[in-house]
Design a protein around this motif. Structure first.
Motif, mmCIF file in Angstrom:
data_model
loop_
_atom_site.group_PDB
_atom_site.id
_atom_site.type_symbol
_atom_site.label_atom_id
_atom_site.label_comp_id
_atom_site.label_asym_id
_atom_site.label_seq_id
_atom_site.Cartn_x
_atom_site.Cartn_y
_atom_site.Cartn_z
ATOM 1 N N VAL A 1 0.850 -1.205 0.000
ATOM 2 C CA VAL A 1 0.000 0.000 0.000
ATOM 3 C C VAL A 1 0.877 1.244 0.000
ATOM 4 O O VAL A 1 0.658 2.174 -0.782
ATOM 5 C CB VAL A 1 -0.962 -0.005 1.214
ATOM 6 C CG1 VAL A 1 -1.646 1.343 1.363
ATOM 7 C CG2 VAL A 1 -1.991 -1.124 1.091
ATOM 8 N N THR A 2 1.888 1.261 0.846
ATOM 9 C CA THR A 2 2.819 2.388 0.913
ATOM 10 C C THR A 2 3.484 2.604 -0.439
ATOM 11 O O THR A 2 3.576 3.746 -0.919
ATOM 12 C CB THR A 2 3.884 2.127 2.001
ATOM 13 O OG1 THR A 2 3.235 1.988 3.260
ATOM 14 C CG2 THR A 2 4.884 3.260 2.068
ATOM 15 N N ALA B 1 -3.995 -3.322 12.390
ATOM 16 C CA ALA B 1 -2.977 -2.351 11.981
ATOM 17 C C ALA B 1 -3.572 -0.955 11.900
ATOM 18 O O ALA B 1 -4.792 -0.782 11.842
ATOM 19 C CB ALA B 1 -2.401 -2.749 10.631
ATOM 20 N N ARG B 2 -2.687 0.003 11.870
ATOM 21 C CA ARG B 2 -3.036 1.420 11.744
ATOM 22 C C ARG B 2 -2.095 2.007 10.698
ATOM 23 O O ARG B 2 -0.890 1.738 10.736
ATOM 24 C CB ARG B 2 -2.822 2.081 13.094
ATOM 25 C CG ARG B 2 -3.071 3.541 13.151
ATOM 26 C CD ARG B 2 -2.886 4.004 14.610
ATOM 27 N NE ARG B 2 -3.237 5.373 14.761
ATOM 28 C CZ ARG B 2 -2.368 6.373 14.876
ATOM 29 N NH1 ARG B 2 -1.077 6.119 14.880
ATOM 30 N NH2 ARG B 2 -2.781 7.599 14.999
ATOM 31 N N LEU B 3 -2.637 2.813 9.772
ATOM 32 C CA LEU B 3 -1.834 3.428 8.714
ATOM 33 C C LEU B 3 -2.030 4.935 8.787
ATOM 34 O O LEU B 3 -3.145 5.405 9.053
ATOM 35 C CB LEU B 3 -2.292 2.905 7.345
ATOM 36 C CG LEU B 3 -1.601 3.509 6.127
ATOM 37 C CD1 LEU B 3 -0.289 2.778 5.863
ATOM 38 C CD2 LEU B 3 -2.494 3.405 4.912
ATOM 39 N N TRP B 4 -0.954 5.701 8.554
ATOM 40 C CA TRP B 4 -1.094 7.154 8.537
ATOM 41 C C TRP B 4 -0.191 7.760 7.472
ATOM 42 O O TRP B 4 0.817 7.186 7.080
ATOM 43 C CB TRP B 4 -0.806 7.757 9.906
ATOM 44 C CG TRP B 4 0.619 7.630 10.353
ATOM 45 C CD1 TRP B 4 1.639 8.495 10.123
ATOM 46 C CD2 TRP B 4 1.176 6.549 11.100
ATOM 47 N NE1 TRP B 4 2.801 8.018 10.685
ATOM 48 C CE2 TRP B 4 2.543 6.831 11.288
ATOM 49 C CE3 TRP B 4 0.652 5.365 11.629
ATOM 50 C CZ2 TRP B 4 3.384 5.982 11.974
ATOM 51 C CZ3 TRP B 4 1.502 4.515 12.317
ATOM 52 C CH2 TRP B 4 2.851 4.833 12.484
ATOM 53 N N TYR C 1 2.989 2.886 9.249
ATOM 54 C CA TYR C 1 1.980 1.973 9.777
ATOM 55 C C TYR C 1 2.511 1.315 11.029
ATOM 56 O O TYR C 1 3.716 1.283 11.281
ATOM 57 C CB TYR C 1 1.547 0.931 8.736
ATOM 58 C CG TYR C 1 2.606 -0.053 8.313
ATOM 59 C CD1 TYR C 1 2.837 -1.230 9.032
ATOM 60 C CD2 TYR C 1 3.373 0.166 7.175
ATOM 61 C CE1 TYR C 1 3.802 -2.128 8.632
ATOM 62 C CE2 TYR C 1 4.337 -0.743 6.766
ATOM 63 C CZ TYR C 1 4.539 -1.888 7.507
ATOM 64 O OH TYR C 1 5.498 -2.789 7.117
ATOM 65 N N ARG C 2 1.591 0.822 11.802
ATOM 66 C CA ARG C 2 1.953 0.121 13.036
ATOM 67 C C ARG C 2 1.062 -1.109 13.150
ATOM 68 O O ARG C 2 -0.151 -1.000 13.064
ATOM 69 C CB ARG C 2 1.765 1.022 14.242
ATOM 70 C CG ARG C 2 2.127 0.356 15.529
ATOM 71 C CD ARG C 2 1.849 1.258 16.717
ATOM 72 N NE ARG C 2 2.694 0.827 17.809
ATOM 73 C CZ ARG C 2 3.458 1.614 18.515
ATOM 74 N NH1 ARG C 2 3.482 2.894 18.287
ATOM 75 N NH2 ARG C 2 4.189 1.128 19.482
ATOM 76 N N HIS D 1 6.513 1.442 11.482
ATOM 77 C CA HIS D 1 7.323 1.352 10.262
ATOM 78 C C HIS D 1 7.053 2.627 9.482
ATOM 79 O O HIS D 1 5.897 2.944 9.192
ATOM 80 C CB HIS D 1 6.918 0.135 9.432
ATOM 81 C CG HIS D 1 7.128 -1.154 10.138
ATOM 82 N ND1 HIS D 1 8.266 -1.904 9.976
ATOM 83 C CD2 HIS D 1 6.354 -1.825 11.028
ATOM 84 C CE1 HIS D 1 8.179 -2.977 10.732
ATOM 85 N NE2 HIS D 1 7.033 -2.960 11.376
ATOM 86 N N ARG D 2 8.105 3.350 9.129
ATOM 87 C CA ARG D 2 7.938 4.634 8.442
ATOM 88 C C ARG D 2 8.700 4.631 7.126
ATOM 89 O O ARG D 2 9.809 4.117 7.058
ATOM 90 C CB ARG D 2 8.452 5.764 9.319
ATOM 91 C CG ARG D 2 7.689 5.935 10.596
ATOM 92 C CD ARG D 2 8.310 7.055 11.436
ATOM 93 N NE ARG D 2 7.599 7.216 12.682
ATOM 94 C CZ ARG D 2 7.966 6.660 13.824
ATOM 95 N NH1 ARG D 2 9.050 5.915 13.879
ATOM 96 N NH2 ARG D 2 7.268 6.853 14.919
#
Length: 144
Positions: free
Chosen positions: A37-38, A80-83, A93-94, A101-102
């Motif tokens: 996704v990233t 999970a969480r995405l920002w 995301y975490r 993870h950045r």
């Protein structure tokens, strides 16, 4: 009766031995999905920057739509969480119980006009990625 007890004990022992591998597999599968996704968001931003002309904010221009799914906690995925943070030019995301993870998007002026865009619940999402000219040229990401 002894056979039943032995069967239950063997089942419990096998489950205890396999559970760590299942957890590791769920975590790896979810991380791979979010890495993709990233990557898709980054490719959309770089494609706009390379091939399109920027417009003023509020003016319709070229954009890319990125659709993705944030997985639900299940036997095959962890929560999970995405920002996306425009101030720091990063997507992160975490995974449940893990470290963040950045990914820093270098050479891009990433913008999120209403502050960081955060996705916390399992669902299907849509992002609008557009190229704008305002205080330079930037890539704006909003919920689409």
């Amino acid at each position: 009766m002894i056979r039943v007890v032995l069967a239950v004990l063997l089942t419990v022992a096998l489950l205890a031995a396999v559970t760590p591998a299942i957890d590791e597999g769920r975590t790896a599968r979810t991380a791979i999905h979010l890495d993709r996704v990233t990557d898709r968001i980054e490719r959309a931003a770089r494609s706009l920057r390379a091939h399109e002309d920027p417009t003023r904010p509020g003016v319709a221009g070229a954009r890319r739509i990125v659709r993705f799914r944030l997985p639900a906690r299940s036997w095959t995925a962890v929560g999970a969480r995405l920002w996306i943070d425009g101030d720091r030019n990063l997507i992160g995301y975490r995974l449940d119980g893990g470290r963040p993870h950045r990914t820093t998007l270098r050479d891009l002026d990433l913008r999120t006009p209403d502050g960081p865009v955060v996705f916390e619940r399992s669902a299907r999402y849509r992002l609008a990625v557009s190229l704008v000219r305002s205080d330079g040229v930037g890539v704006t990401i909003t919920r689409g």
